[in-house]
Design an enzyme around this catalytic site. Structure first.
Site, short mmCIF file in Angstrom:
data_model
loop_
_atom_site.label_atom_id
_atom_site.label_comp_id
_atom_site.label_asym_id
_atom_site.label_seq_id
_atom_site.Cartn_x
_atom_site.Cartn_y
_atom_site.Cartn_z
N GLU A 64 0.02 46.20 31.70
CA GLU A 64 -0.60 46.75 30.49
C GLU A 64 -0.09 48.17 30.22
O GLU A 64 0.22 48.52 29.07
CB GLU A 64 -2.12 46.76 30.68
CG GLU A 64 -2.89 47.39 29.55
CD GLU A 64 -4.30 47.77 29.98
OE1 GLU A 64 -4.86 48.69 29.36
OE2 GLU A 64 -4.81 47.17 30.95
N ASP A 103 2.13 49.00 26.85
CA ASP A 103 1.69 49.99 25.86
C ASP A 103 2.86 50.87 25.43
O ASP A 103 3.06 51.12 24.23
CB ASP A 103 0.59 50.85 26.48
CG ASP A 103 0.15 51.98 25.56
OD1 ASP A 103 -0.35 51.70 24.47
OD2 ASP A 103 0.32 53.15 25.95
N ASP A 152 -5.77 44.33 25.97
CA ASP A 152 -5.07 44.64 27.23
C ASP A 152 -4.08 43.54 27.58
O ASP A 152 -2.96 43.82 28.04
CB ASP A 152 -6.08 44.81 28.37
CG ASP A 152 -6.93 46.06 28.22
OD1 ASP A 152 -6.59 46.91 27.38
OD2 ASP A 152 -7.94 46.18 28.94
N GLU A 208 -0.88 43.77 25.51
CA GLU A 208 0.00 44.81 26.03
C GLU A 208 0.67 44.36 27.33
O GLU A 208 1.86 44.60 27.55
CB GLU A 208 -0.77 46.10 26.25
CG GLU A 208 -1.19 46.78 24.96
CD GLU A 208 -1.99 48.05 25.18
OE1 GLU A 208 -1.94 48.94 24.30
OE2 GLU A 208 -2.66 48.16 26.23
#
Length: 251
Positions: A60, A64, A133, A136
């Protein structure tokens, strides 16, 4: 031994789900464990401590950053007349939690998440923060497995079309961009006209056009006059950008 046998059908079903997902999206992970990790919630790891499961939190973190980079690159290329501040606002709207949830739901990520029983029972599969989450984490896993191009391919399916169709128009000020462009490259004044109004009062649609002097640069529609003008300005910017002699537009 009985527990192992009991786990086998569930594992087989998950394997089939991940296989179908990859087939539908036109991707094939080289490292299947990496794909599984992207969808593994910490609650699942906590309930399977004897097995070598890892949760998706590190993926995650990476996803991002990859998402911000690929979206930034797209906006830089797609909107050459957009300022740094406007691109920052637009990127923030694209990568915020509510948007990521929409993207995750479009890809049916809720069906693929590996959750602990407690998290499952409290509705974790549809929890917005969890879905964001996972999106990502998936981007991070895909980047690690195959690089940035497959990431762009996925975003071209579920993210970029929404930008192009105005899903984030509330943070995109095309009228200001057009005004700045005209001031830099042309003389004359911009004006907007409402060409028509249609539909019932509760579902009104407006059609607007933008003019440079007497020359029409673009038309657009929207649920309000302001939205229609923004879309007309967007079309005008696209026209000016793609016109070979755009520097020579006359009134």
């Amino acid at each position: 031994m009985s527990k192992t046998r009991k786990d086998q059908p569930a594992a087989k079903r998950m394997e089939e789900k991940f296989g179908l997902f990859q087939q539908q999206q036109g991707i094939k992970f080289n490292d299947h464990k990496l794909l599984m990790k992207a969808f593994t919630h910490s609650s699942y790891v906590n309930e399977h401590r004897r097995k070598p499961y890892e949760d998706n939190e590190r993926l995650e973190f990476l996803g991002d950053a990859v998402l911000e980079l690929t979206v930034s690159h797209y906006l830089f290329e797609r909107f050459p007349m957009m300022s740094e501040g406007e691109m920052t606002k637009l990127r923030a709207a694209i990568v915020c939690e509510p948007s990521l949830v929409i993207f995750a739901n479009e890809l049916n990520f809720g069906d693929l998440i590996l959750l602990g029983k407690g998290e499952e029972q409290t509705g974790g599969r549809m929890r917005p923060a969890l879905l964001a989450d996972v999106f990502e984490a998936f981007i991070g896993a895909l980047y690690l497995d195959q690089g940035v191009e497959p990431v762009r391919t996925i975003l071209e399916k579920v993210v970029f079309p929404k930008v192009n169709t105005g899903a984030f128009s509330h943070v995109m000020d095309f009228k200001s961009q057009l005004q700045e462009f005209i001031q830099r490259n042309h003389s004359g004044a911009l004006s907007y006209e409402i060409l028509k109004e249609k539909g019932p009062a509760h579902n009104r649609e407006f059609v607007s056009r933008v003019l440079l002097g007497e020359k029409e640069l673009g038309t657009g529609s929207g649920r309000s006059k302001k939205e229609a003008e923004q879309h007309a300005a967007q079309k005008a910017l696209e026209f000016l950008k793609n016109k070979p002699d755009s520097q020579q537009v006359k009134m």
